[in-house]
Enzyme design. Structure first.
Site, PDB file in Angstrom:
ATOM      1  N   SER A 244    -103.014  -1.443 -39.912  1.00 19.96           N
ATOM      2  CA  SER A 244    -103.515  -1.419 -41.295  1.00 19.96           C
ATOM      3  C   SER A 244    -103.541   0.020 -41.779  1.00 19.96           C
ATOM      4  O   SER A 244    -103.535   0.963 -40.967  1.00 19.96           O
ATOM      5  CB  SER A 244    -104.951  -1.964 -41.317  1.00 19.96           C
ATOM      6  OG  SER A 244    -105.572  -1.656 -42.546  1.00 19.96           O
TER       7      SER A 244
ATOM      8  N   TYR B  21    -114.049  -2.661 -38.014  1.00 20.12           N
ATOM      9  CA  TYR B  21    -112.645  -3.021 -38.276  1.00 20.12           C
ATOM     10  C   TYR B  21    -111.751  -1.779 -38.237  1.00 20.12           C
ATOM     11  O   TYR B  21    -110.696  -1.778 -37.602  1.00 20.12           O
ATOM     12  CB  TYR B  21    -112.547  -3.720 -39.637  1.00 20.12           C
ATOM     13  CG  TYR B  21    -111.131  -4.121 -40.007  1.00 20.12           C
ATOM     14  CD1 TYR B  21    -110.433  -5.064 -39.249  1.00 20.12           C
ATOM     15  CD2 TYR B  21    -110.493  -3.565 -41.113  1.00 20.12           C
ATOM     16  CE1 TYR B  21    -109.137  -5.429 -39.584  1.00 20.12           C
ATOM     17  CE2 TYR B  21    -109.196  -3.937 -41.450  1.00 20.12           C
ATOM     18  CZ  TYR B  21    -108.528  -4.873 -40.690  1.00 20.12           C
ATOM     19  OH  TYR B  21    -107.240  -5.239 -41.023  1.00 20.12           O
TER      20      TYR B  21
HETATM   21  N1  LIG Z   1    -105.260  -8.950 -45.692  1.00 24.21           N
HETATM   22  C1  LIG Z   1    -105.288  -7.626 -45.639  1.00 24.21           C
HETATM   23  O1  LIG Z   1    -105.649  -6.940 -46.605  1.00 24.21           O
HETATM   24  C2  LIG Z   1    -104.804  -6.918 -44.392  1.00 24.21           C
HETATM   25  C3  LIG Z   1    -104.502  -5.550 -44.496  1.00 24.21           C
HETATM   26  C4  LIG Z   1    -104.077  -4.870 -43.346  1.00 24.21           C
HETATM   27  C5  LIG Z   1    -103.955  -5.535 -42.153  1.00 24.21           C
HETATM   28  N2  LIG Z   1    -104.264  -6.866 -42.066  1.00 24.21           N
HETATM   29  C6  LIG Z   1    -104.124  -7.513 -40.754  1.00 24.21           C
HETATM   30  O2  LIG Z   1    -103.194  -8.579 -40.856  1.00 24.21           O
HETATM   31  C7  LIG Z   1    -103.474  -9.558 -39.845  1.00 24.21           C
HETATM   32  C8  LIG Z   1    -103.504 -10.933 -40.497  1.00 24.21           C
HETATM   33  O3  LIG Z   1    -104.574 -11.017 -41.414  1.00 24.21           O
HETATM   34  P1  LIG Z   1    -104.505 -11.837 -42.790  1.00 24.21           P
HETATM   35  O4  LIG Z   1    -104.679 -10.876 -43.882  1.00 24.21           O
HETATM   36  O5  LIG Z   1    -103.339 -12.746 -42.801  1.00 24.21           O
HETATM   37  O6  LIG Z   1    -105.873 -12.643 -42.707  1.00 24.21           O
HETATM   38  P2  LIG Z   1    -106.199 -14.183 -42.431  1.00 24.21           P
HETATM   39  O7  LIG Z   1    -105.558 -15.024 -43.490  1.00 24.21           O
HETATM   40  O8  LIG Z   1    -107.674 -14.241 -42.265  1.00 24.21           O
HETATM   41  O9  LIG Z   1    -105.467 -14.491 -41.041  1.00 24.21           O
HETATM   42  C9  LIG Z   1    -105.974 -14.021 -39.823  1.00 24.21           C
HETATM   43  C10 LIG Z   1    -105.486 -14.925 -38.721  1.00 24.21           C
HETATM   44  O10 LIG Z   1    -105.974 -14.444 -37.460  1.00 24.21           O
HETATM   45  C11 LIG Z   1    -106.500 -15.566 -36.759  1.00 24.21           C
HETATM   46  N3  LIG Z   1    -107.429 -15.219 -35.701  1.00 24.21           N
HETATM   47  C12 LIG Z   1    -108.642 -14.621 -35.785  1.00 24.21           C
HETATM   48  N4  LIG Z   1    -109.188 -14.539 -34.557  1.00 24.21           N
HETATM   49  C13 LIG Z   1    -108.294 -15.094 -33.689  1.00 24.21           C
HETATM   50  C14 LIG Z   1    -108.269 -15.308 -32.290  1.00 24.21           C
HETATM   51  N5  LIG Z   1    -109.303 -14.954 -31.496  1.00 24.21           N
HETATM   52  N6  LIG Z   1    -107.162 -15.887 -31.729  1.00 24.21           N
HETATM   53  C15 LIG Z   1    -106.121 -16.271 -32.500  1.00 24.21           C
HETATM   54  N7  LIG Z   1    -106.107 -16.132 -33.839  1.00 24.21           N
HETATM   55  C16 LIG Z   1    -107.173 -15.543 -34.413  1.00 24.21           C
HETATM   56  C17 LIG Z   1    -107.147 -16.412 -37.857  1.00 24.21           C
HETATM   57  O11 LIG Z   1    -107.407 -17.724 -37.357  1.00 24.21           O
HETATM   58  P3  LIG Z   1    -108.641 -18.617 -37.933  1.00 24.21           P
HETATM   59  O12 LIG Z   1    -108.108 -19.266 -39.181  1.00 24.21           O
HETATM   60  O13 LIG Z   1    -108.889 -19.584 -36.839  1.00 24.21           O
HETATM   61  O14 LIG Z   1    -109.785 -17.687 -38.176  1.00 24.21           O
HETATM   62  C18 LIG Z   1    -106.015 -16.353 -38.881  1.00 24.21           C
HETATM   63  O15 LIG Z   1    -104.981 -17.241 -38.526  1.00 24.21           O
HETATM   64  C19 LIG Z   1    -104.808  -9.141 -39.227  1.00 24.21           C
HETATM   65  O16 LIG Z   1    -104.557  -8.470 -38.002  1.00 24.21           O
HETATM   66  C20 LIG Z   1    -105.401  -8.171 -40.253  1.00 24.21           C
HETATM   67  O17 LIG Z   1    -106.258  -7.248 -39.657  1.00 24.21           O
HETATM   68  C21 LIG Z   1    -104.671  -7.568 -43.168  1.00 24.21           C
END
Ligand SMILES: NC(=O)c1ccc[n+]([C@@H]2O[C@H](COP(=O)([O-])OP(=O)(O)OC[C@H]3O[C@@H](n4cnc5c(N)ncnc54)[C@H](OP(=O)(O)O)[C@@H]3O)[C@@H](O)[C@H]2O)c1
Length: 287
Positions: A143, A156
């Site tokens: 990120s 985080y």
């Molecule tokens: N959105 C942003 O602004 C942003 C920016 C920078 C980086 N990121 C990174 O991008 C990645 C994806 O996030 P996203 O934005 O797509 O958010 P999201 O829609 O909340 O997706 C996160 C995913 O991770 C899963 N997860 C959480 N804990 C887990 C575990 N113990 N084992 C397996 N799966 C697990 C969640 O499953 P559940 O549905 O079961 O909770 C969900 O499928 C993350 O690493 C996040 O830190 C996001």
């Protein structure tokens, strides 16, 4: 076993929503063999329905990155079925918000169990075969906050700093084995992420009204609402960067998505710390 080597065998974690699902869908549509995983049974059912559209090229499986048995089961199954894993996309993760002082130690630990040790465990499981084949790619979701810490998001930010640090060491360690390590560094993306931040904050870490951090919490909330409003990019924008990382002959070490993710690392490396502190306070409209 896939016969066409341009078809990559890809394992993705955290595909129930957001970036994980968008990437699984884009990569499967682009002709790759995708193993889309999620931790909750209802998410695996949803993915199994989705996979039906891809004629055996997309697969759904249960994988919780904090559960070593589930990692072993899924990786062993892919190695049996497909004979190899070309790319691991370490996407699973969530954001633990709260003041550094007020977030319980257990919540800090859970944050690292998922975002750092979970990512490490899946990587460790797939690497021996990638190394012996002298081919493979580890794609880690980091990120913009790997370069910069924002208040009320300490756990985080610390976890993503750790992902970056681990990935940089790994990239050099794996170079002699022709295994690439790629960092994906998005700014704000419109996914379930923000909702999960709020869910994780409720309960043990939410500042009470008499907390000394309550004003900062309110200011951060307003700031997040602005940056996750019209400033956020879409999950497909990140999925396209992941596709480049999968398909490029020589992938870049980092892919930065959104203007914020592109300029913040430059600001951080050129401006003095106290000036950056001042800028954050100004952004948050704090006195
Ligand atoms: N959105 C942003 O602004 C942003 C920016 C920078 C980086 N990121 C990174 O991008 C990645 C994806 O996030 P996203 O934005 O797509 O958010 P999201 O829609 O909340 O997706 C996160 C995913 O991770 C899963 N997860 C959480 N804990 C887990 C575990 N113990 N084992 C397996 N799966 C697990 C969640 O499953 P559940 O549905 O079961 O909770 C969900 O499928 C993350 O690493 C996040 O830190 C996001």
């Amino acid at each position: 076993m896939p016969s066409d080597l341009s078809e990559k065998v890809i394992l993705i974690t955290g595909c129930s929503s957001g970036i994980g699902f968008a990437s699984a869908d884009l990569l499967a549509r682009s002709g790759h063999r995708v193993y889309a995983t999620a931790r909750r049974p209802e998410s695996v059912d949803m993915l199994a329905q989705w996979a039906k559209a891809f004629d055996g090229r997309a697969h759904a499986a249960r994988l919780d990155v904090t559960d070593s048995d589930s990692i072993e089961e899924v990786v062993a199954q892919i190695e049996r079925d497909a004979g190899r894993i070309d790319c691991l996309v370490n996407n699973a993760g969530y954001g633990q918000a709260g003041a550094v002082e007020e977030v319980a130690v257990d919540a800090w630990r859970r944050q690292f169990e998922t975002n750092v040790f979970g990512l490490h465990a899946v990587t460790q499981r797939v690497l021996p075969k990638m190394r012996s084949r002298r081919s493979g790619r580890i794609i880690n979701l980091s990120s913009v906050v790997a370069h910069f810490s924002v208040p009320m998001m300490g756990p985080y930010c610390a976890s993503k700093h750790a992902v970056d640090a681990m990935s940089l060491a790994l990239r050099v360690e794996l170079a002699p084995f022709s295994v690439d390590v790629v960092l994906i560094e998005p700014g704000p993306i419109d996914t379930e992420f923000r909702l999960h931040v709020d869910e994780n904050l409720r309960g043990e870490a939410e500042p009470s009204t008499d907390s000394p951090y309550a004003p900062l919490h309110k200011a951060m909330d307003r700031y997040w609402n602005r940056s996750f409003g019209k400033g956020a990019a879409k999950p497909i924008d990140v999925a396209r960067a992941i596709q480049k990382a999968v398909e490029s002959k020589r992938p870049k070490p980092r892919y930065r998505i959104t203007p914020t993710a592109k300029f913040v690392p430059h600001l951080v490396s050129h401006l003095p710390d106290r000036f950056l502190d001042w800028m954050v306070r100004k952004q948050l409209k704090l006195k």
